[in-house]
Design a protein around this motif. Structure first.
Motif, PDB file in Angstrom:
ATOM      1  N   HIS A  71       0.695  -1.444  -0.030  1.00 21.99           N
ATOM      2  CA  HIS A  71       0.235   0.025  -0.069  1.00 21.99           C
ATOM      3  C   HIS A  71       0.780   1.354   0.002  1.00 21.99           C
ATOM      4  O   HIS A  71       1.946   1.403   0.598  1.00 21.99           O
ATOM      5  N   VAL A  72       0.399   2.238  -0.586  1.00 20.70           N
ATOM      6  CA  VAL A  72       1.030   3.697  -0.697  1.00 20.70           C
ATOM      7  C   VAL A  72       0.551   4.329   0.572  1.00 20.70           C
ATOM      8  O   VAL A  72      -0.408   4.055   1.503  1.00 20.70           O
ATOM      9  N   ASN A  73       1.414   5.184   1.092  1.00 17.94           N
ATOM     10  CA  ASN A  73       0.939   5.903   2.172  1.00 17.94           C
ATOM     11  C   ASN A  73       0.319   7.473   2.102  1.00 17.94           C
ATOM     12  O   ASN A  73      -0.257   7.692   2.842  1.00 17.94           O
ATOM     13  N   GLY A  74       0.442   7.856   0.756  1.00 17.13           N
ATOM     14  CA  GLY A  74      -0.427   8.946   0.447  1.00 17.13           C
ATOM     15  C   GLY A  74      -1.174   8.691  -0.771  1.00 17.13           C
ATOM     16  O   GLY A  74      -0.782   7.775  -1.662  1.00 17.13           O
ATOM     17  N   VAL A  75      -2.277   9.092  -1.077  1.00 21.15           N
ATOM     18  CA  VAL A  75      -3.232   8.692  -2.123  1.00 21.15           C
ATOM     19  C   VAL A  75      -3.449   9.804  -3.096  1.00 21.15           C
ATOM     20  O   VAL A  75      -4.367   9.472  -4.065  1.00 21.15           O
ATOM     21  N   PRO A  79       2.314  13.702  -2.089  1.00 25.44           N
ATOM     22  CA  PRO A  79       2.563  13.210  -0.711  1.00 25.44           C
ATOM     23  C   PRO A  79       3.059  11.799  -0.727  1.00 25.44           C
ATOM     24  O   PRO A  79       3.882  11.318  -0.105  1.00 25.44           O
ATOM     25  N   SER A  80       2.601  10.772  -1.760  1.00 27.21           N
ATOM     26  CA  SER A  80       2.920   9.549  -1.957  1.00 27.21           C
ATOM     27  C   SER A  80       4.351   9.258  -2.155  1.00 27.21           C
ATOM     28  O   SER A  80       5.015   8.698  -1.636  1.00 27.21           O
ATOM     29  N   HIS A  89       6.857   9.199   7.196  1.00 31.46           N
ATOM     30  CA  HIS A  89       5.284   8.910   7.083  1.00 31.46           C
ATOM     31  C   HIS A  89       4.831  10.671   6.951  1.00 31.46           C
ATOM     32  O   HIS A  89       5.312  11.450   7.769  1.00 31.46           O
ATOM     33  N   MET A  90       3.568  10.740   6.593  1.00 24.97           N
ATOM     34  CA  MET A  90       2.954  11.764   6.518  1.00 24.97           C
ATOM     35  C   MET A  90       2.497  12.428   7.788  1.00 24.97           C
ATOM     36  O   MET A  90       2.495  13.907   7.921  1.00 24.97           O
ATOM     37  N   TYR A  96       0.413  16.290   3.576  1.00 24.76           N
ATOM     38  CA  TYR A  96      -0.636  15.232   2.974  1.00 24.76           C
ATOM     39  C   TYR A  96      -0.964  15.814   1.706  1.00 24.76           C
ATOM     40  O   TYR A  96      -1.776  15.034   1.101  1.00 24.76           O
ATOM     41  N   GLY A  97      -0.456  16.837   1.008  1.00 21.52           N
ATOM     42  CA  GLY A  97      -0.997  17.306  -0.269  1.00 21.52           C
ATOM     43  C   GLY A  97      -1.816  18.312  -0.315  1.00 21.52           C
ATOM     44  O   GLY A  97      -2.212  18.519  -1.519  1.00 21.52           O
TER      45      GLY A  97
END
Length: 707
Positions: A71-75, A79-80, A89-90, A96-97
């Motif tokens: 899984h990615v950490n940002g969507v 941020p990903s 980590h975010m 968070y973008g």
């Protein structure tokens, strides 16, 4: 670089031939090839996804280890990528973008001090080379992290009308074949042979406005991903004997727009495309915080519905969704062919046996699942991505369902290359134990992969967003738990619901499972005590009031319909209200309101369901620990819709991001509010019609409980 496909045959293959005959002596450290694609679901046939043949991704899977629960950490993109490439980590970086275009991740106070993985490898004797979309935004700024870097520019080509400019460059437009209301220029679907004509201009353009030459699919300019491929050919031809390399190829497909050679569209006739299962009422049990998150508005929510509406003129009610799928599938097959050429070049060089090949994507992509398109959500179709690794000591044809995430890549590469730790702390864990013995399932990482998504909170650029105000999700082997900043929750059991159709967060039979995953999330983010307090207050984010932003927090009294959208028969057709079942209390927003000194008028539109119920509007300077009063007024609302206003002068310092609006309910009543609107240097009060017609009014999704 080679200009056209025809010239590729005569020039580029010379470089490939040099690579094929290259002899290198043995070296102690391994080579690394990171293949980083964009917007790719866990979708290839080797991965058990949708019916998209991926024979070259299959080669990596069949010769190595497939992480089927990565899984990615940002969507979203920035941020990903920032989290993966820095290992932070975010919730620790606070990135968070939000407004990720101008709000560059590399200016974040935490990430700007981090040593990215390429810089670390370069400083430890590796020949680090990269090209394409690796970082998000201004890739050439990071050239010094690499031994060699080629910036191929933004994705493209694009359609243009020959006239309209955006700054110094042409304004990129949507392909004219797309539905009229589907007007995001990044979302076009068309083969390159369908040369666009808009206005008096015919032809494709590059991002900088230069023409993209196209005569035929065999005689045209190279697409950016083809330039990245050729960069790899040249890189392999220039490998120094005994010098380990770390080459990263950032491919932009299958990210839209889907402008690709026609042969890839022909692989997927629309009448043969089978869509994933789509449940029309899928969003009836999701949190309000999800529906009212502005990240999910235009693209995800409205985009799907626009394509469905456009399909009503077709004999197939899902035609445009299938057309979008066709473009996406064409992109997957296009990039798979590119990857195949890269793998062929690597294997012919004689360096393959000592090279770790890592294949992954920055996040997935909705293509109708949950009646959404695009990304930015915390569902499996976005967070779960391909992650396959082959290389020395990795057993071929193996797989594992142990949940890992992208933040684990940096420490893993350090472990494999036996390098020192970077100058900053890494949040992930090495997956080397799983690479060497995938059947054991043993490693030092957490039992659930953590992902995060931005809320609608507006923050100043280049500042740290509070993790407490964002949304997070953990994915175990068979379940997902999501905690929104509002305290709302989602829980899905993939053993019985692989499509995430049924939110089990309130199911007493899953109370223990939810509690365990919630604790896992709180421990990983470090938010335990804070989130518990927020959950007790049961805040709910709502909005669309002030400009295009959400960010309003509203106390609710635990009624299922405490806040929802109402279409009022007393207002203009389609006008929406935020209905608030209020106990004495307040809601507020920290949005950018007061810019500078001057005269202001704050207006809103509202009514109440009982006589003489009132509220107080307060404008404050948002300071710590105290708030300075700028203006306030009490209003007694009428039972019919009416506009209200508060005029005031502000003479203090400029407040570009540092003022807030509070609305205090003085009575327990049912309030309908709309169109909070702030005007500057205007003495006349806005009329009701002004408010109803204003583009700054409420723009909300129907809450699941509304009718």
């Amino acid at each position: 670089m080679c200009r056209s496909v025809k010239r590729l045959n005569s020039i580029c293959l010379v470089a490939i031939g040099i690579a094929f005959t290259l002899q290198v002596k043995a070296q102690e450290q391994p080579n690394i090839l990171l293949i980083y694609v964009d917007d790719l679901n866990y979708a290839g046939d080797a991965l058990g996804g949708h019916n998209v043949p991926t024979p070259n991704l299959n080669r990596i899977v069949e010769e190595g280890l497939n992480f089927n629960n990565a899984h990615v950490n940002g969507v979203i993109c920035a941020p990903s990528r920032a989290s993966m490439l820095t290992g932070v980590h975010m919730h620790n970086s606070g990135y968070y973008g939000y407004a990720m275009g101008p709000n560059h991740w590399f200016l974040n106070p935490v990430l700007s001090e981090a040593q990215d993985m390429f810089e670390l490898f370069s400083s430890n004797g590796y020949n680090t080379r990269g090209s394409g979309k690796i970082f998000h935004g201004v890739g050439s700024m990071f050239a010094e992290s690499f031994t060699d870097y080629l910036d191929v520019g933004s994705n493209g080509p694009w359609a243009w009308d020959g006239v309209t400019m955006q700054g110094s460059n042409p304004k990129r437009l949507t392909h004219p074949s797309m539905p009229e209301d589907f007007d995001d220029h990044t979302d076009g679907v068309a083969p390159l042979s369908d040369i666009p004509t808009i206005g008096q201009y015919t032809g494709w353009i590059n991002t900088d406005g230069s023409p993209f030459f196209y005569e035929s699919d065999s005689n045209r300019d190279l697409l950016n991903d083809e330039k990245v491929r050729d960069y790899f050919f040249e890189s392999m031809a220039n490998v120094e004997e005994g010098e380990p390399f770390f080459i990263t190829l950032g491919f932009s497909r299958p990210h839209p727009p889907f402008y690709l050679p026609k042969q890839y569209f022909d692989m997927y006739p629309i009448d043969e495309i089978e869509l994933p299962p789509i449940f029309d009422d899928d969003l009836l049990d999701v949190p309000v915080a999800f529906l009212n998150n502005r990240w999910n508005w235009r693209g995800n929510f409205d985009g799907y519905r626009t394509l469905m509406e456009a399909s009503t003129d077709s004999s197939d009610a899902q035609w445009w969704i299938k057309r979008y799928w066709q473009g996406y599938m064409a992109g997957v097959s296009f990039i798979d062919d590119i990857v195949g050429e890269v793998l062929d070049s690597l294997e012919s060089s004689g360096l393959s046996e000592n090279t770790y090949v890592i294949y992954t994507s920055d996040h997935g992509f909705h293509l109708g699942e949950k009646t959404l398109i695009k990304k930015s959500t915390l569902y499996d179709v976005v967070t779960r991505v391909p992650f396959a690794v082959r290389g020395p000591g990795i057993p071929a044809g193996t797989s594992t369902s142990v949940p890992i995430s992208h933040v684990d890549i940096y420490p893993t590469l350090i472990d494999l290359a036996d390098l020192p730790q970077p100058s900053h702390s890494l949040d992930g864990h090495s997956i080397r134990p799983l690479l060497e013995d995938p059947d054991s399932g043993q490693w030092e990482g957490p039992s659930a992969a953590l992902s995060g998504a931005p809320s609608s909170e507006v923050i100043p650029f280049y500042t740290v967003a509070e993790a407490l105000h964002q949304h997070h999700s953990v994915r175990s082997e068979d379940m997902r738990y999501t905690l929104y900043a509002t305290g709302e929750e989602e829980l899905y059991d993939y053993s019985i619901d692989p499509n995430e159709w049924f939110n089990l967060a309130d199911d007493p039979g899953y109370a223990d499972a939810k509690s365990s995953l919630r604790q896992n999330l709180l421990e990983q983010t470090g938010l335990g005590a804070q989130v518990q307090a927020l959950d007790t207050a049961n805040f709910i984010f709502h909005g669309g009031f002030e400009q295009d932003f959400n960010g309003w927090s509203i106390p609710q009294n635990n009624q299922p319909d405490s806040v929802y959208t109402l279409i009022s028969p007393d207002a203009a057709e389609g006008d929406k209200f935020a209905r608030i079942h209020a106990q004495p209390g307040n809601f507020m927003t920290n949005n950018n309101m007061i810019i500078s000194e001057g005269s202001y008028t704050l207006s809103f539109f509202g009514r109440v369901n009982q006589p003489e119920a009132g509220l107080e509007v307060i404008v404050q300077h948002n300071g710590h620990p105290n708030f300075m009063l700028i203006a306030s007024e009490e209003f007694v609302l009428n039972q019919t819709p009416q506009s209200y206003s508060l005029s005031f002068e502000y003479e203090g310092e400029n407040l570009p991001y540092n003022s807030r609006l509070r609305v205090i309910f003085n009575d327990e009543a049912q309030y309908d509010l709309d169109a909070f609107y702030l005007s500057k240097d205007q003495n006349d009060t806005l009329t009701t019609i002004d408010l109803l017609d204003s583009s700054f009014g409420v723009d909300l999704f129907p809450n699941p409980v509304s009718t």
